[in-house]
Design a protein around this motif. Structure first.
Motif, PDB file in Angstrom:
ATOM      1  N   TRP A   1      -0.719  -0.599 -15.099  1.00  0.00           N
ATOM      2  CA  TRP A   1      -1.075  -0.777 -13.691  1.00  0.00           C
ATOM      3  C   TRP A   1      -0.647  -2.158 -13.203  1.00  0.00           C
ATOM      4  CZ3 TRP A   1      -4.243  -4.094 -10.948  1.00  0.00           C
ATOM      5  CH2 TRP A   1      -4.518  -3.726  -9.630  1.00  0.00           C
ATOM      6  N   VAL A   2      -0.919  -3.193 -13.997  1.00  0.00           N
ATOM      7  CA  VAL A   2      -0.536  -4.559 -13.627  1.00  0.00           C
ATOM      8  C   VAL A   2       0.980  -4.685 -13.519  1.00  0.00           C
ATOM      9  CG1 VAL A   2      -0.490  -6.959 -14.432  1.00  0.00           C
ATOM     10  CG2 VAL A   2      -2.615  -5.658 -14.525  1.00  0.00           C
ATOM     11  N   GLN A   3       1.699  -4.109 -14.462  1.00  0.00           N
ATOM     12  CA  GLN A   3       3.167  -4.163 -14.417  1.00  0.00           C
ATOM     13  C   GLN A   3       3.702  -3.535 -13.139  1.00  0.00           C
ATOM     14  OE1 GLN A   3       4.312  -2.133 -17.984  1.00  0.00           O
ATOM     15  NE2 GLN A   3       4.044  -3.934 -19.296  1.00  0.00           N
ATOM     16  N   ARG A   4       3.210  -2.354 -12.840  1.00  0.00           N
ATOM     17  CA  ARG A   4       3.701  -1.642 -11.656  1.00  0.00           C
ATOM     18  C   ARG A   4       3.295  -2.350 -10.365  1.00  0.00           C
ATOM     19  NH1 ARG A   4       3.144   4.769 -13.042  1.00  0.00           N
ATOM     20  NH2 ARG A   4       4.749   4.785 -14.667  1.00  0.00           N
ATOM     21  N   MET A   5       2.078  -2.863 -10.308  1.00  0.00           N
ATOM     22  CA  MET A   5       1.647  -3.577  -9.102  1.00  0.00           C
ATOM     23  C   MET A   5       2.425  -4.876  -8.910  1.00  0.00           C
ATOM     24  SD  MET A   5      -0.343  -1.709  -7.398  1.00  0.00           S
ATOM     25  CE  MET A   5      -0.890  -2.861  -6.159  1.00  0.00           C
ATOM     26  N   ASN A   6       2.721  -5.574  -9.999  1.00  0.00           N
ATOM     27  CA  ASN A   6       3.547  -6.779  -9.890  1.00  0.00           C
ATOM     28  C   ASN A   6       4.945  -6.430  -9.405  1.00  0.00           C
ATOM     29  OD1 ASN A   6       1.609  -8.641 -10.608  1.00  0.00           O
ATOM     30  ND2 ASN A   6       2.174  -8.672 -12.768  1.00  0.00           N
ATOM     31  N   ASN A   7       5.472  -5.307  -9.877  1.00  0.00           N
ATOM     32  CA  ASN A   7       6.783  -4.863  -9.421  1.00  0.00           C
ATOM     33  C   ASN A   7       6.752  -4.563  -7.922  1.00  0.00           C
ATOM     34  OD1 ASN A   7       8.769  -2.581  -8.796  1.00  0.00           O
ATOM     35  ND2 ASN A   7       9.529  -3.400 -10.749  1.00  0.00           N
ATOM     36  N   ILE A   8       5.718  -3.867  -7.472  1.00  0.00           N
ATOM     37  CA  ILE A   8       5.565  -3.552  -6.053  1.00  0.00           C
ATOM     38  C   ILE A   8       5.402  -4.828  -5.230  1.00  0.00           C
ATOM     39  CG2 ILE A   8       3.915  -2.583  -4.392  1.00  0.00           C
ATOM     40  CD1 ILE A   8       3.583  -0.249  -6.359  1.00  0.00           C
TER      41      ILE A   8
ATOM     42  N   LYS B   1       0.840  -1.211   0.000  1.00  0.00           N
ATOM     43  CA  LYS B   1       0.000   0.000   0.000  1.00  0.00           C
ATOM     44  C   LYS B   1       0.870   1.254   0.000  1.00  0.00           C
ATOM     45  CE  LYS B   1      -3.667   2.294   2.556  1.00  0.00           C
ATOM     46  NZ  LYS B   1      -4.475   2.295   3.772  1.00  0.00           N
ATOM     47  N   GLN B   2       1.895   1.277   0.837  1.00  0.00           N
ATOM     48  CA  GLN B   2       2.775   2.438   0.914  1.00  0.00           C
ATOM     49  C   GLN B   2       3.516   2.673  -0.405  1.00  0.00           C
ATOM     50  OE1 GLN B   2       5.282   1.577   4.272  1.00  0.00           O
ATOM     51  NE2 GLN B   2       3.779   2.315   5.768  1.00  0.00           N
ATOM     52  N   LEU B   3       4.018   1.612  -1.002  1.00  0.00           N
ATOM     53  CA  LEU B   3       4.732   1.762  -2.271  1.00  0.00           C
ATOM     54  C   LEU B   3       3.808   2.220  -3.390  1.00  0.00           C
ATOM     55  CD1 LEU B   3       7.080  -1.358  -2.103  1.00  0.00           C
ATOM     56  CD2 LEU B   3       7.779   1.046  -2.037  1.00  0.00           C
ATOM     57  N   ALA B   4       2.585   1.714  -3.407  1.00  0.00           N
ATOM     58  CA  ALA B   4       1.621   2.128  -4.428  1.00  0.00           C
ATOM     59  C   ALA B   4       1.283   3.611  -4.274  1.00  0.00           C
ATOM     60  CB  ALA B   4       0.360   1.280  -4.351  1.00  0.00           C
ATOM     61  N   GLU B   5       1.109   4.060  -3.039  1.00  0.00           N
ATOM     62  CA  GLU B   5       0.831   5.479  -2.811  1.00  0.00           C
ATOM     63  C   GLU B   5       2.021   6.339  -3.201  1.00  0.00           C
ATOM     64  OE1 GLU B   5      -0.271   5.751   1.281  1.00  0.00           O
ATOM     65  OE2 GLU B   5      -2.269   4.885   0.946  1.00  0.00           O
ATOM     66  N   LYS B   6       3.216   5.887  -2.853  1.00  0.00           N
ATOM     67  CA  LYS B   6       4.436   6.649  -3.143  1.00  0.00           C
ATOM     68  C   LYS B   6       4.658   6.786  -4.651  1.00  0.00           C
ATOM     69  CE  LYS B   6       9.395   6.635  -2.272  1.00  0.00           C
ATOM     70  NZ  LYS B   6      10.510   5.890  -1.688  1.00  0.00           N
ATOM     71  N   GLU B   7       4.351   5.736  -5.395  1.00  0.00           N
ATOM     72  CA  GLU B   7       4.572   5.746  -6.844  1.00  0.00           C
ATOM     73  C   GLU B   7       3.342   6.195  -7.628  1.00  0.00           C
ATOM     74  OE1 GLU B   7       6.298   2.032  -8.042  1.00  0.00           O
ATOM     75  OE2 GLU B   7       7.719   2.089  -6.378  1.00  0.00           O
TER      76      GLU B   7
ATOM     77  N   LYS C   1      -7.369   5.291 -10.901  1.00  0.00           N
ATOM     78  CA  LYS C   1      -7.463   6.056 -12.151  1.00  0.00           C
ATOM     79  C   LYS C   1      -6.518   5.466 -13.195  1.00  0.00           C
ATOM     80  CE  LYS C   1      -6.961  10.668 -14.069  1.00  0.00           C
ATOM     81  NZ  LYS C   1      -6.414  12.005 -13.868  1.00  0.00           N
ATOM     82  N   LEU C   2      -5.286   5.157 -12.773  1.00  0.00           N
ATOM     83  CA  LEU C   2      -4.329   4.531 -13.686  1.00  0.00           C
ATOM     84  C   LEU C   2      -4.843   3.164 -14.126  1.00  0.00           C
ATOM     85  CD1 LEU C   2      -1.550   4.418 -15.102  1.00  0.00           C
ATOM     86  CD2 LEU C   2      -0.642   3.449 -12.992  1.00  0.00           C
ATOM     87  N   LYS C   3      -5.449   2.447 -13.214  1.00  0.00           N
ATOM     88  CA  LYS C   3      -5.999   1.121 -13.527  1.00  0.00           C
ATOM     89  C   LYS C   3      -7.081   1.224 -14.603  1.00  0.00           C
ATOM     90  CE  LYS C   3      -8.123  -2.836 -11.191  1.00  0.00           C
ATOM     91  NZ  LYS C   3      -8.606  -3.316  -9.891  1.00  0.00           N
ATOM     92  N   ALA C   4      -7.916   2.253 -14.520  1.00  0.00           N
ATOM     93  CA  ALA C   4      -8.983   2.431 -15.503  1.00  0.00           C
ATOM     94  C   ALA C   4      -8.438   2.885 -16.853  1.00  0.00           C
ATOM     95  CB  ALA C   4      -9.997   3.444 -14.983  1.00  0.00           C
ATOM     96  N   GLU C   5      -7.390   3.702 -16.833  1.00  0.00           N
ATOM     97  CA  GLU C   5      -6.847   4.254 -18.080  1.00  0.00           C
ATOM     98  C   GLU C   5      -5.911   3.287 -18.798  1.00  0.00           C
ATOM     99  OE1 GLU C   5      -4.995   7.858 -16.858  1.00  0.00           O
ATOM    100  OE2 GLU C   5      -6.899   8.897 -16.517  1.00  0.00           O
ATOM    101  N   ASN C   6      -5.034   2.626 -18.044  1.00  0.00           N
ATOM    102  CA  ASN C   6      -4.027   1.770 -18.676  1.00  0.00           C
ATOM    103  C   ASN C   6      -3.814   0.536 -17.784  1.00  0.00           C
ATOM    104  OD1 ASN C   6      -1.864   0.621 -19.960  1.00  0.00           O
ATOM    105  ND2 ASN C   6      -0.717   2.524 -20.175  1.00  0.00           N
ATOM    106  N   GLN C   7      -4.592  -0.491 -18.043  1.00  0.00           N
ATOM    107  CA  GLN C   7      -4.565  -1.672 -17.185  1.00  0.00           C
ATOM    108  C   GLN C   7      -3.220  -2.402 -17.210  1.00  0.00           C
ATOM    109  OE1 GLN C   7      -7.843  -4.138 -18.278  1.00  0.00           O
ATOM    110  NE2 GLN C   7      -9.364  -2.804 -17.331  1.00  0.00           N
ATOM    111  N   MET C   8      -2.625  -2.505 -18.379  1.00  0.00           N
ATOM    112  CA  MET C   8      -1.354  -3.238 -18.481  1.00  0.00           C
ATOM    113  C   MET C   8      -0.250  -2.540 -17.683  1.00  0.00           C
ATOM    114  SD  MET C   8      -1.854  -6.030 -19.941  1.00  0.00           S
ATOM    115  CE  MET C   8      -0.205  -6.584 -20.216  1.00  0.00           C
TER     116      MET C   8
END
Length: 126
Positions: free
Chosen positions: A103-110, A83-89, A94-101
């Motif tokens: 969002w998935v890449q960044r969440m997998n990285n986190i 949660k902290q890393l997602a907020e920091k980055e 909104k990003l999930k709705a606009e560009n799902q891929m």
């Protein structure tokens, strides 16, 4: 002669096995708590690298509660870090709705970074 005898001096039952009477001993029941993936990883680690610690927990009937506690701590740390890393980055819905891929890449990285931290801080230490 009987196969089982009771010794009033020490309050134990003995069972005959061959020519010897062996005390009938059993460990007290341990509270059964669910152990998740983090607890299972830590169990595998302590079995391989901390054998005396593992045996002590096992024979004192504290292994399951210890692993459940480790699992709970690791879960809390993982979700807090993610949660902290997602907020920091600035990874938002909104990003999930606009560009799902993306969002998935960044969440997998986190998720992977949070997993590494939890492994280093909790799972592979005793």
């Amino acid at each position: 002669m009987e196969n089982r005898i009771y010794d009033e001096k020490n309050g134990l039952w003995y069972e005959k096995q061959g020519d010897y009477f062996i005390p009938c001993l059993s460990l007290p029941e341990e509270e059964d708590k669910p152990v998740g993936i983090w607890g299972q990883r830590h169990l595998r680690y302590i079995k391989q690298h901390k054998r005396v610690f593992y045996t002590t927990l096992l024979t004192s009937c504290k292994l399951n509660s210890y692993l459940a506690d480790v699992n709970e701590q690791a879960d809390e740390m993982f979700f807090r870090l993610a949660k902290q890393l997602a907020e920091k980055e600035n990874i938002t819905e909104k990003l999930k709705a606009e560009n799902q891929m993306l969002w998935v890449q960044r969440m997998n990285n986190i998720r992977n970074r949070a997993t590494e931290v939890v492994n280093a801080e909790i799972i592979y230490t005793a």
